[in-house]
Design a protein around this motif. Sequence first.
Motif, short mmCIF file in Angstrom:
data_model
loop_
_atom_site.label_atom_id
_atom_site.label_comp_id
_atom_site.label_asym_id
_atom_site.label_seq_id
_atom_site.Cartn_x
_atom_site.Cartn_y
_atom_site.Cartn_z
N ARG A 92 0.82 -1.21 0.00
CA ARG A 92 0.00 0.00 0.00
C ARG A 92 0.86 1.27 0.00
O ARG A 92 0.58 2.21 -0.76
CB ARG A 92 -0.92 -0.01 1.22
CG ARG A 92 -1.78 1.24 1.37
CD ARG A 92 -2.86 1.03 2.45
NE ARG A 92 -2.32 0.47 3.67
CZ ARG A 92 -1.75 1.22 4.64
NH1 ARG A 92 -1.67 2.54 4.50
NH2 ARG A 92 -1.29 0.65 5.75
N LEU A 93 1.88 1.33 0.82
CA LEU A 93 2.65 2.57 0.96
C LEU A 93 3.76 2.71 -0.06
O LEU A 93 4.16 3.82 -0.39
CB LEU A 93 3.24 2.65 2.37
CG LEU A 93 2.24 2.86 3.52
CD1 LEU A 93 2.99 3.13 4.81
CD2 LEU A 93 1.29 4.02 3.22
N HIS A 94 4.29 1.59 -0.55
CA HIS A 94 5.44 1.68 -1.45
C HIS A 94 5.14 1.21 -2.86
O HIS A 94 5.97 1.42 -3.76
CB HIS A 94 6.62 0.87 -0.88
CG HIS A 94 7.11 1.39 0.45
ND1 HIS A 94 7.99 2.44 0.55
CD2 HIS A 94 6.82 1.00 1.71
CE1 HIS A 94 8.24 2.67 1.84
NE2 HIS A 94 7.55 1.82 2.56
N GLY A 95 4.02 0.55 -3.08
CA GLY A 95 3.63 0.17 -4.42
C GLY A 95 4.50 -0.88 -5.07
O GLY A 95 4.66 -0.89 -6.31
N PHE A 96 5.10 -1.77 -4.29
CA PHE A 96 5.95 -2.80 -4.88
C PHE A 96 5.11 -3.75 -5.74
O PHE A 96 3.93 -3.99 -5.48
CB PHE A 96 6.66 -3.61 -3.79
CG PHE A 96 7.67 -2.80 -3.01
CD1 PHE A 96 8.82 -2.33 -3.62
CD2 PHE A 96 7.47 -2.52 -1.66
CE1 PHE A 96 9.75 -1.59 -2.91
CE2 PHE A 96 8.39 -1.79 -0.94
CZ PHE A 96 9.53 -1.32 -1.56
N ASP A 97 5.76 -4.33 -6.75
CA ASP A 97 5.10 -5.34 -7.58
C ASP A 97 5.17 -6.71 -6.93
O ASP A 97 4.25 -7.53 -7.07
CB ASP A 97 5.76 -5.42 -8.97
CG ASP A 97 5.54 -4.16 -9.77
OD1 ASP A 97 4.46 -3.55 -9.62
OD2 ASP A 97 6.46 -3.78 -10.53
N ARG A 98 6.27 -6.96 -6.25
CA ARG A 98 6.49 -8.28 -5.65
C ARG A 98 7.12 -8.07 -4.27
O ARG A 98 7.96 -7.18 -4.07
CB ARG A 98 7.45 -9.12 -6.50
CG ARG A 98 6.93 -9.47 -7.88
CD ARG A 98 8.04 -9.95 -8.80
NE ARG A 98 9.03 -8.88 -9.03
CZ ARG A 98 8.91 -7.91 -9.93
NH1 ARG A 98 7.82 -7.88 -10.69
NH2 ARG A 98 9.85 -7.00 -10.08
N ILE A 99 6.74 -8.94 -3.34
CA ILE A 99 7.33 -8.90 -1.99
C ILE A 99 7.67 -10.32 -1.58
O ILE A 99 6.86 -11.23 -1.72
CB ILE A 99 6.38 -8.26 -0.96
CG1 ILE A 99 6.02 -6.83 -1.37
CG2 ILE A 99 7.02 -8.28 0.43
CD1 ILE A 99 5.00 -6.18 -0.43
N VAL A 100 8.88 -10.49 -1.07
CA VAL A 100 9.37 -11.79 -0.61
C VAL A 100 9.61 -11.69 0.90
O VAL A 100 10.24 -10.75 1.38
CB VAL A 100 10.68 -12.18 -1.31
CG1 VAL A 100 11.23 -13.49 -0.74
CG2 VAL A 100 10.48 -12.28 -2.82
N TYR A 101 9.07 -12.67 1.62
CA TYR A 101 9.37 -12.76 3.05
C TYR A 101 10.33 -13.92 3.29
O TYR A 101 10.17 -15.02 2.74
CB TYR A 101 8.11 -13.01 3.88
CG TYR A 101 8.46 -13.40 5.30
CD1 TYR A 101 8.78 -12.43 6.24
CD2 TYR A 101 8.56 -14.74 5.68
CE1 TYR A 101 9.16 -12.78 7.54
CE2 TYR A 101 8.94 -15.10 6.97
CZ TYR A 101 9.25 -14.11 7.89
OH TYR A 101 9.65 -14.46 9.15
#
Length: 968
Positions: A92-101
């Motif tokens: 929501r705040l950074h608009g990333f396309d992909r996030i890996v945990y």
Amino acid sequence: MGGTALFTVIAKNYLAHARQLMRSAAAQHPDWRRFVILVDRVDGYFDPAAEDFELILSTGLSIPESRWFHFKYSILELSTAVKPYAFEHLFRLHGFDRIVYLDPDIRIYSPLSRVTELLQASSIVLTPHLTAALEDGKRPSEIDILRSGSYNLGFIAVTRCAASSAFLCWWQQRLFDHCLVDLPRGLFVDQRWVDLVPGLFENVAILRDPGYNVAYWNLSHRPITRSPGGYEVAGAPLAFFHFSGYDVDHPEKVSKHQNRHEMPALPPVVRQIFHDYGQQLLAEGLAACRNWPQAYSYFENGTGIPDMCRPIHHEEPELARSVADPFSDEGFKLFVEVWNRPIQEHAGRPGISRLAYRIYRTRTDVQAAMPDIFGGHYFRFLEWLLNSGRLEHGVGDAFLTTITAAARTYRDHRESLSSPDPLDEREGVDGTSGEAPADGTRLHLTRLAAAIYNARPELQRTFPDPRGRDRARFLVWLLTYGRQEYQLSTHHVAILNQQWRAVLDSLPGSHARLRHQAILAAMGASLSTRGLLSRARSVVGLFHNGSQRTQTVDNLPYAAPSELAVAAPPEPESAEFGVNLVGYFRSETGVGESVRAACGALRSVSVPLSLRAAEEAGYCQARDRSVGPMSAEFPYSTNLIHVNADQAAHVASQLGGRFFRNRHNIGYWAWELEEFPDRWSDAFSYYHELWTPSEFCSRSIRQKSPIPVHAIPHAVSPVVSGSLDRQHFGFKPGQFVFLTAFDVLSVIERKNPLASIRAFLAAFGSNPDCQLVVKVNNAATAPREHRRVLESVASACASPNIRIFDATLSRNEMHALTQCADCIVSLHRSEGFGLHIAEAMYFGKPTIVTNYSGNVDFTRRENSMLVDFRLIPVGQGCLPYDENSRWADPAVEQAASHMRTIVAEPDLRTRLSAAASTFVRTNLSPAAVGQLMRERLEAIAQAHASAGFPSTSTRSQPVPSAAMRAGC
């Protein structure tokens, strides 16, 4: 904005793990943004701006009822529960396309290109725990994996799309209240919920590549090799390795969660991976940060929050609505009141508080050992909770007031409460009276019989229908082996005999009745024969042990005293693994504190214990009750007797020869000088070996000892409860306070408080900005010695900024006084260990100490300010020390210089404080010292087994007898 982000979740004690993860991520994916979610507060422990990642506090995520969310979960549960909120925040705040945990205990070895490929067409990427079967009978088994979840949530990757938004919303709703370690309910934090994800959501990719999420659970299926480009797994690049359960303090173990792999048996390339990872953690500051406190583990008043108390919103939902901040003083008071409240359905046993019953419900091992806590096992359960239970579950005194009061009442009225409540005996679990019906066709189990049966799976297998066709056989077992195993009272046996007669009358034909009567008689005779044989062995042992003889322990000869016969191997009745711990448990002295520390250390590593308080010769206060009640039975194979050599005979006479016989006997001695006195040489004969708190003591005693001597330090974990601040002790704001302490019951010349006074006067004169507090312990107990102390220091203490503090303090108050001081000074002539020094270091206090004797095991130049010395004769009037022996004369001028330096250089204070606290909390913690003890005890047990002595089994759960397995 687009792009890819990587994040992990930690409390600040895992900062080193996060650093190494992010460093490895930067090497493989320098274009990825890196974030750490901190489920904690920084509180000045590190500088987020200096880290190689961006820090986000979990309180900054959009979590409803955030304070309650952070309260109701343990640190493990909280760290996993915030994941979907972190994903949502970053999208929501950074608009990333992909996030890996990734979990913080992961290291990346090559680009995660397969993940980015899958995210092109998938909304979610998961990795399974297993991609091949486990059939070797080791742990974790496939059933263990089923319990914890099919997919390992140490990794999950999500792309921004409508499907993933729906998934995160669903995941948040499930984890808001149900991110729990609750295996009976089928929950294991976030992982079990994700088992549903491939069926509930579209485009979920399962990443089966062997190089991803390699860990102890799949290492058998994933051979690792070294290639010119790095590491490979089954021919593919090693993407990331998950070091779950690996501990740098125990590098010989692959993981604490498994028994499949032994580090020495692994291929060298795999051992190198583990070694390099451990070294990287240390390089990233693990030693410093591992002991940093987690902010949400404490109420705002400093009281620790037991994890068992956290889900109070399930027990009292209205409480969550009435208290906005559960960490507040208001929350603390309400929680203490609720958890101490007796459970209403058993008002006849008011000592079982709601917290006690909650703990009981979660512990199947305790239920098996004590199936009837509202009846015959009531007091035993109270004792367990006040001893082992409180330590195992981190329960402080504030949450044990009901239990403590009940135990005290029970002890005070033991005779009136010695037999169980008739209601508990007779009331049937089905609401009947518990007595057998006239025809005996169905057996009505008493509450106790039902509790025993329900807690014992082997009974359930052997007697599947205890009320019907197996009723006679089950009663036979209860009246013989069950009666002995559970020490059933005459009241219980009377009810069972009544039921037995009714059941016999209901059997068809005299043959069946005679057969069952014969079985009962035979089993009773078997037990009686065992008892007679046991007593006969004891008598034979008395005759055999009557003559002096030489035995061997650790290949060293020693002479066993005829009156104790300690050299005999343990007989079966005393061969159970564990420790009968003896010492001055109630004494408010250093010797008393040492045995209490040993008790805590042994409990921390689950060594079974029985406690016996010795009566100290001479005068001292004996009011400490912190370890809980003493034991009535001493069944264990090892005696550990925490009294010094001069008291060995005195305590042996209290215990009696039978206490020592057929056990491995260990004495715990301290001695403060370089040479051990010959006058106590007879004390060696009581023991098979000796433990001492320091290498200094060991060297001294070993010169004279005919038996092995091992250095096992004191465990150090002082606790301060309540708000005892500097104002409470009368310290002026802004004044720098030095503290030196000694006991008038000790030898004052050895503690040498005059040297501390002279050094302080040389350093500061009457400077009002600094104060020296001279704490005198046991002043009221030994008034004559107290007067002698005051006379000896009166002239030196004329300065207004030197204060004699001779008020009687509890251990808690003494710890608080130490914590409130700015620097601890000990210019001792010699110490066996230096407990107060170690406690001060635990609290992160800089120390100025003599560089001599027992304290040098833990006072180093990197964590203390050491004072040089010369050796001088002890001189006259210092009994029990021989006047021709030697001890240290510390350099007062150098100590004065150290005092001025520590005041003038705050950066030095900070560095020494951190190093001191880290060293003591790491190396002298109850767990660390307890592990040393356990390893030695297990070596003793193994040596006895190798020599053909009866084994000292560590099994604590009851097993079915041969007669029971035969089905009567």
